[in-house]
Design an enzyme around this catalytic site. Structure first.
Site, PDB file in Angstrom:
ATOM      1  CB  THR A   1      -1.772  58.589 -15.393  1.00 33.07           C
ATOM      2  OG1 THR A   1      -1.988  58.841 -13.999  1.00 33.07           O
ATOM      3  CG2 THR A   1      -0.501  59.282 -15.833  1.00 33.07           C
TER       4      THR A   1
ATOM      5  CD  GLU B   1      -5.228  57.586  -5.060  1.00 29.91           C
ATOM      6  OE1 GLU B   1      -4.224  57.319  -5.751  1.00 29.91           O
ATOM      7  OE2 GLU B   1      -6.224  58.181  -5.501  1.00 29.91           O
TER       8      GLU B   1
ATOM      9  N   GLY C   1      26.293  45.472   2.989  1.00 27.42           N
ATOM     10  CA  GLY C   1      26.134  44.971   1.625  1.00 27.42           C
ATOM     11  C   GLY C   1      24.935  44.065   1.449  1.00 27.42           C
TER      12      GLY C   1
ATOM     13  N   GLY D   1      -0.476  58.932  -6.299  1.00 23.03           N
ATOM     14  CA  GLY D   1      -1.471  59.530  -5.422  1.00 23.03           C
ATOM     15  C   GLY D   1      -1.270  61.024  -5.240  1.00 23.03           C
ATOM     16  N   GLY D   2      -0.409  61.619  -6.044  1.00 31.11           N
ATOM     17  CA  GLY D   2      -0.030  63.023  -5.897  1.00 31.11           C
ATOM     18  C   GLY D   2       1.369  63.115  -5.332  1.00 31.11           C
TER      19      GLY D   2
END
Length: 383
Positions: free
Chosen positions: A127, A246, A344, A367-368
């Site tokens: 990327t 993956e 909470g 991973g898409g």
């Protein structure tokens, strides 16, 4: 439902690994989260355990071909223990397959023994700031210069970026072809001690605090031509070939974290009292957890089938897209419902459900993205 993919040997491995986590990981995990990464010593311990060598040939110190069921067990046990395996999954599940399938004999001799021993930690750099899911838009370049390539460019969202010893880098070795933007991309294995390689910012994420995610850059990095992985210009097809495994890994993680969320919530709602009775006694609690359990069973059946297909080398890109889409979206829904049942306290990081909530969100992105998975599935339908 009874799961049928595991035998007695798998169950023995599960017990062994559960004990390893209790002894070696659970006591150290808060420190790893604080520093933002697991130390190299952890991977060496995994190497001594034999799990860094899955699928690595025996002659290089590995275990040989290994069913993905073993990594599945590791993922499930880590989630139930409320810890993570650092970037183990990146090294063995995402990057190592590139070396196993593309490296020549000389490269395997250099790289695989260190991987099997846990001495060599891996990362992959795809990327870039302007690419995201559009890998064909990669601008990092590798120019041939004698017996080297000269690498220049920058990458972002690189998991294991600051801790890896070897990094598989996608770079452009030829200009993009307007007729086919995917052409001209190549893979290189870069030694992260190389001059000109630099780790930039460690990115501050919502979750996955134990996993370093960085920006990295390459400024006139000399990469020996002998470290080209596979054929020049063929990277895009290589990347596509490794994506099903993956995405299966991410789907396995979705089921594992959803199961852990249900277990943590069962324990909490049985112990927590409101209006004089356990939270688990209220009909709403019972119905919500029943919905979660039923949805998880459906997802688990899908994943277990995919694991068997992977073992048979029959898992397709469409199969993996179905699994990743369904299981990550399922995990998000279940963990959100389970956090709500904590009230909470579910928003407090001292409770495991809070970390599961923060860590799981990205599974629908990396991973898409879920949208990319839908596109793959739609194409398979002829749309």
């Amino acid at each position: 439902m009874k799961r049928t993919i595991f035998d007695d040997q798998h169950q023995d491995f599960r017990t062994m690994f559960r004990n390893f986590l209790a002894r070696e990981v659970v006591p150290e995990f808060p420190k790893w989260e604080e520093q933002g990464y697991a130390p190299h010593e952890f991977y060496r311990k995994l190497g001594a355990l034999g799990v860094m060598g899955f699928d690595i040939p025996v002659e290089y110190g590995g275990t040989g071909p290994t069913s993905y069921k073993y990594i599945t067990i590791m993922t499930e046990e880590a989630a139930l223990a409320g810890v993570s395996l650092g970037n183990y999954g990146v090294t063995t599940g995402i990057v190592l397959p590139y070396l196993l399938t593309l490296a020549d004999d000389e490269q395997k001799k250099r790289w695989l023994p260190g991987c099997a021993a846990g001495e060599t930690v891996l990362a992959v750099a795809m990327t870039e700031p302007g690419t995201g899911s559009d890998l064909a838009a990669i601008r990092t370049t590798a120019r041939r210069d004698g017996d080297h390539y000269i690498l220049n460019g920058a990458k972002t969202f690189i998991t294991n970026g600051s801790q890896s010893d070897l990094m598989v880098v996608v770079a452009r070795t030829a200009p993009a072809d307007s007729a086919d933007r995917r052409r001209g991309l190549s893979l290189f294995v870069v030694d992260t001690t190389s001059d000109g390689f630099e780790v930039g910012r460690r990115l501050d994420k919502i979750g996955l605090k134990f996993s370093d995610t960085c920006e990295v850059s390459f400024r006139d990095v000399e990469v020996p031509a002998s470290d080209l992985l596979g054929e020049e210009g063929a990277a895009f097809s290589y990347l596509g070939n490794n994506l099903p495994r993956e995405r299966l890994a991410i789907a396995v993680g979705g089921c594992a974290t959803a199961r852990a969320a249900i277990e943590h919530t069962l324990a909490y709602t049985r112990d927590r009292h409101v209006f004089g009775q356990p939270v688990a006694a209220f009909q709403n609690t019972k119905f919500v957890l029943a919905e979660c359990a039923a949805e998880l069973e459906a997802a688990q059946a899908m994943v277990d089938k995919a694991i068997e297909l992977d073992d048979a080398r029959e898992l397709t890109a469409v199969d993996a897209a179905h699994c990743k889409l369904f299981c990550t979206e399922m995990a998000g829904r279940i963990i959100d419902k389970c956090l709500q049942l904590h009230g909470g306290y579910g928003y407090m990081l001292e409770y495991p459900i809070a970390r599961l909530y923060a860590d799981t969100r990205v599974s629908r992105i990396y991973g898409g993205t879920s949208e990319v998975m839908k596109t793959i599935i739609a194409k398979s339908l002829g749309l």
